[in-house]
Motif scaffolding. Structure first.
Motif: not given
Length: 417
Positions: A281-304
């Motif tokens: 359970t802890n491993a799945i939660k950590m994986l989910h938080s890391r994926i959300r962090l990557i998605k949040t970072y990519l969403a803040q990049l410029p469109p190019s």
């Protein structure tokens, strides 16, 4: 106030020899077990033990530890029993041959301020007879309660011993006396300097630490059987004293005994299952938080910098809706190493999918059928056992001796007729 003024046995200079200490968890487990047994059994006397390890250049490893038998010498000082210690050290060296371990120091409990004068006799004994550069591992029980407030630092300090010169003529009140350098008596005293240390562990030690962690995490205090029996008798007597009224009896039956204070002890299988599920359970939660962090970072990049996934990697560029993103590119702070890491991670995603999906599905289905078959066999065995128990109870309850006697008499009477 300096350190040397607080504790005269501590050196005012920092360690400059470049010693590096590698501490293994097995040493900490041995020391904590020794201190716990010593306190619970209320054994009189101090706590002291030896440390075994290797010294390779300026690197010292602390791999094993064992408690020692202490005695009082003719001068009233507490030291290790010489004969007993020599024999026990020889036994440990005989066991630990590959790699060969030697005596590298000793451990004891001290205040947070550091070593005390009563610790010097043991240190001199080991330094003069076994290892002249023996180190001291000081365990501080007073800092255990402060573990949550000091950032999780271990309540221990490792010291090395050095000899520092001190003048016997440098006493207060002798300012008017002429100092003669030739007649001045120089005395060398033992001083301790704190050493930095790091934790190092092996696979076997990790198994032991994991077992101890599981035991401490699932530990429950079992009440003695006598207390449980007394509680049962008291609850039975109270239920008898409720009264013969039907309403009172129903009230007692509905309320039931108070089981809020009863601690449930889990079996070993249940503990292992809970530990495994918690880890997953802890491993799945950590994986989910890391994926959300990557998605949040990519969403803040410029469109190019945003691209689309075409099945073979991030190759298809997404055009900017406005077509003008030079200002955004100039103002945005782009972390190129992070983007390369994300690109490498995405490129490795196809490796997670099996090459032959059909074979993988067949194997997964076969394993699932095996698990279901084992569960079905267990349920079938339980059903057979329950049916056998019902037959045994039926034989005892229905086919009683009196019933068998009446059956025999009926048979005899019918035979006579």
């Amino acid at each position: 106030m300096t350190v040397s003024e607080e504790n005269p046995l501590l050196s005012s200079h920092n360690s400059s020899g470049g010693l590096r200490v590698l501490l293994h968890p097995l040493v900490l487990l041995t020391i904590s077990d020794y201190i716990t047994r010593h306190n619970l059994r209320q054994v009189p006397g101090p706590i002291a033990g030896a440390l075994l390890g290797q010294q390779l250049g300026r690197e010292i490893t602390l791999e094993h530890a064992f408690e020692c038998k202490l005695m009082t010498n003719g001068e009233g000082e507490v030291i290790m029993s010489p004969d007993w210690f020599y024999e026990r050290l020889s036994q440990f060296k005989l066991v630990h041959k590959a790699p060969a371990l030697e005596l590298v120091g000793w451990f004891t409990i001290t205040p947070a301020s550091g070593p005390q004068p009563q610790h010097l006799p043991i240190h001199r004994q080991l330094s003069e007879n076994y290892n002249e550069s023996a180190i001291l591992l000081a365990f501080h029980p007073s800092e255990i309660e402060l573990g949550a407030s000091n950032g999780g630092k271990l309540p221990l300090t490792i010291y090395e011993s050095v000899y520092e010169a001190s003048s016997s003529d440098s006493a207060a009140g002798n300012a008017d006396r002429q100092m003669d350098s030739e007649a001045e008596e120089i005395k060398m005293n033992i001083r301790f300097r704190e050493l930095p240390y790091t934790m190092e562990t092996g696979e076997a030690e990790m198994i032991g630490v994991d077992f101890v962690a599981k035991g401490s995490g699932n530990a429950a205090v079992d009440e003695p059987k006598s207390r449980i029996a007394d509680a049962t008798r008291s609850s039975t007597s109270e239920s008898r004293d409720v009264g013969k009224g039907k309403g009172k009896v129903l009230q007692v039956a509905e309320d039931g005994p108070d089981t809020s204070d009863i601690s449930v002890s889990l079996s070993t299988e249940d503990e292992e299952l809970i530990t495994t599920l918690s880890a997953r359970t802890n491993a799945i939660k950590m994986l989910h938080s890391r994926i959300r962090l990557i998605k949040t970072y990519l969403a803040q990049l410029p469109p190019s910098y945003l691209t689309a996934y075409n099945g073979n990697g991030l190759d298809d560029r997404i055009d900017s809706p406005t077509g003008d993103d030079d200002g955004d590119d100039a103002d945005a702070e782009i972390n190129l190493p992070a983007l390369r890491s994300i690109q490498a991670l995405v490129n490795r995603l196809p490796l997670v999918v099996p090459a032959n999906k059909e074979a993988f599905e067949e194997e997964r289905l076969a394993e699932r059928n095996d698990v279901s078959l084992v569960s079905l066999l267990g349920a079938l065995s339980k059903s057979v056992r329950d049916a056998k128990e019902v037959g045994r109870k039926f034989k005892v309850g229905v086919l009683s001796p009196r019933h068998i006697l009446h059956h025999v008499l009926d048979v005899v009477i019918s035979f006579i007729d």
